[in-house]
Design a protein around this motif. Structure first.
Motif, PDB file in Angstrom:
ATOM      1  N   ASP A 140      38.457  49.390  62.021  1.00 51.73           N
ATOM      2  CA  ASP A 140      39.357  49.529  63.165  1.00 51.73           C
ATOM      3  C   ASP A 140      38.592  49.929  64.413  1.00 51.73           C
ATOM      4  OD1 ASP A 140      38.816  51.961  61.915  1.00 51.73           O
ATOM      5  OD2 ASP A 140      40.699  52.881  62.554  1.00 51.73           O
ATOM      6  N   ILE A 198      47.090  49.103  61.525  1.00 52.39           N
ATOM      7  CA  ILE A 198      46.129  50.101  61.054  1.00 52.39           C
ATOM      8  C   ILE A 198      46.473  50.392  59.599  1.00 52.39           C
ATOM      9  CG2 ILE A 198      45.217  52.426  61.331  1.00 52.39           C
ATOM     10  CD1 ILE A 198      45.986  52.285  64.260  1.00 52.39           C
ATOM     11  N   MET A 227      44.586  43.821  58.656  1.00 52.42           N
ATOM     12  CA  MET A 227      44.929  44.305  59.993  1.00 52.42           C
ATOM     13  C   MET A 227      45.569  43.207  60.832  1.00 52.42           C
ATOM     14  SD  MET A 227      41.535  46.620  60.736  1.00 52.42           S
ATOM     15  CE  MET A 227      42.232  47.378  62.201  1.00 52.42           C
TER      16      MET A 227
END
Length: 345
Positions: A140, A198, A227
């Motif tokens: 991320d 997320i 994601m």
């Protein structure tokens, strides 16, 4: 030696988790590619908008170094030597690639009157550096930093001007586009409103910036990394061009080329265009991103992508009616005998 190499790959897999690098050690069955017709020798290429290089000589500044809120950033600048004010395109490279692996696309745009700035992201520079970046910052973290790099370039145009006055004179700061390939295509889409889940949470990664007026996405991903999902593009509110090809498959991630068109199918209706080219893979053979590949260059396919992306830019950013008419017509499919075809929704 082979055992150590295999062990290293397994350890890397454990470190990077769901990024899918398990397949570096254990390859899945290959994808069987459908037969694709090549571009016919009698194709009516003169009917295609923007196929030939433009009239502008190209200047290149190989490295401009910026100090940003997120750390140092290095970029390459491409601009027309001809005096004038030109729209600005920020280009995001693919995963583990680098800012100079897309010159064959970028130079075409610049020759037709665009300035392009292309940075190296944290994952640039090959597999080992990419793994290091993913391990240090997380998937991320890498995904979110990429659009921030492009935002940081816009925020630091004055600093760029201090280093390159001739470049600065040619940048029209009111006309800005995000573009990219593969992971970089999703980076560009995020700036236009796309987002990502997320894992393990309810929030989504968002980095939309209203200064970007259009997106050019070469082979963007479909579902990826737990994601990117089917909802990722529902809030994109800028026009976008998506490109892919019927050989744009990868056994570890995208076994059907149509997955690369998901952002076209899922984006807000009325803002999307799609270019599909026969027998075109993720790298146009070895012409972009992975220049070292032992593969046949897909020159005709890249020529189509360059022409159509230029027509899209000219239509959306410069407002050229001829480009709009070309995009809205069947000219491309007719001129190429179906080798390349355009859709809009």
């Amino acid at each position: 030696m082979k055992f150590l190499r295999r062990l290293t790959l397994v350890v890397v897999t454990l470190l990077v988790g769901s990024w899918g690098l398990y397949s570096l050690a254990f390859k899945p069955a290959p994808v069987v590619l459908a037969e694709a017709k090549p571009l016919a020798a009698d194709a009516q290429l003169s009917a295609i908008y923007g196929l030939d290089p433009g009239p502008n000589p190209i200047a290149i500044i190989p490295a401009i170094n910026l100090t940003t809120r997120d750390g140092p950033l290095t970029l390459t600048a491409f601009y027309p030597e001809t005096e004038g004010s030109y729209p600005l395109v920020l280009f995001s490279h693919g995963n583990f690639s680098n800012r100079r692996a897309y010159d064959r696309i970028i130079r075409h745009w610049v020759s037709h009157g665009y300035v392009v700035l292309a940075p190296d992201h944290r994952d640039a520079g090959g597999l080992l550096n990419g793994i290091w970046a993913m391990t240090r910052y997380g998937k991320d973290g890498v995904m979110q930093q990429r659009p921030r790099d492009l935002i940081n370039i816009l925020d630091n145009l004055n600093a760029i001007a201090d280093q390159a006055a001739e470049l600065n004179r040619r940048i029209d700061r009111d006309r800005v586009v995000a573009a990219g390939h593969s992971f970089g295509a999703f980076t560009a889409q995020m700036l236009g409103g796309a987002d990502a889940a997320i894992p393990g949470g309810d929030e989504r990664l968002q980095e939309r910036d209203g200064r970007f007026q259009a997106v050019v996405a070469f082979s963007p991903p479909g579902p990826m990394f737990e994601m990117v999902d089917e909802q990722s593009w529902q809030n994109m509110t800028v026009p976008q061009l998506v490109t892919t090809g019927t050989w744009d498959v990868e056994a570890r991630f995208f076994r059907d080329w149509r997955l690369h068109a998901m952002s076209y199918e899922r984006g807000v209706k009325g803002l999307n265009r799609l270019l599909v080219t026969e027998g075109t893979d993720h790298y146009f053979g070895n012409l972009i991103c992975r220049l070292e590949l032992d593969a046949e260059p897909q020159t005709d396919a890249l020529m189509m992508a360059n022409a159509v992306s230029l027509a899209f830019l000219d239509a959306e950013i410069k407002g050229i009616s001829q480009a709009r008419d070309f995009l809205a017509s069947d000219t491309l499919a007719l001129a190429t005998g179906g080798f390349a075809r355009l859709s809009q929704r």
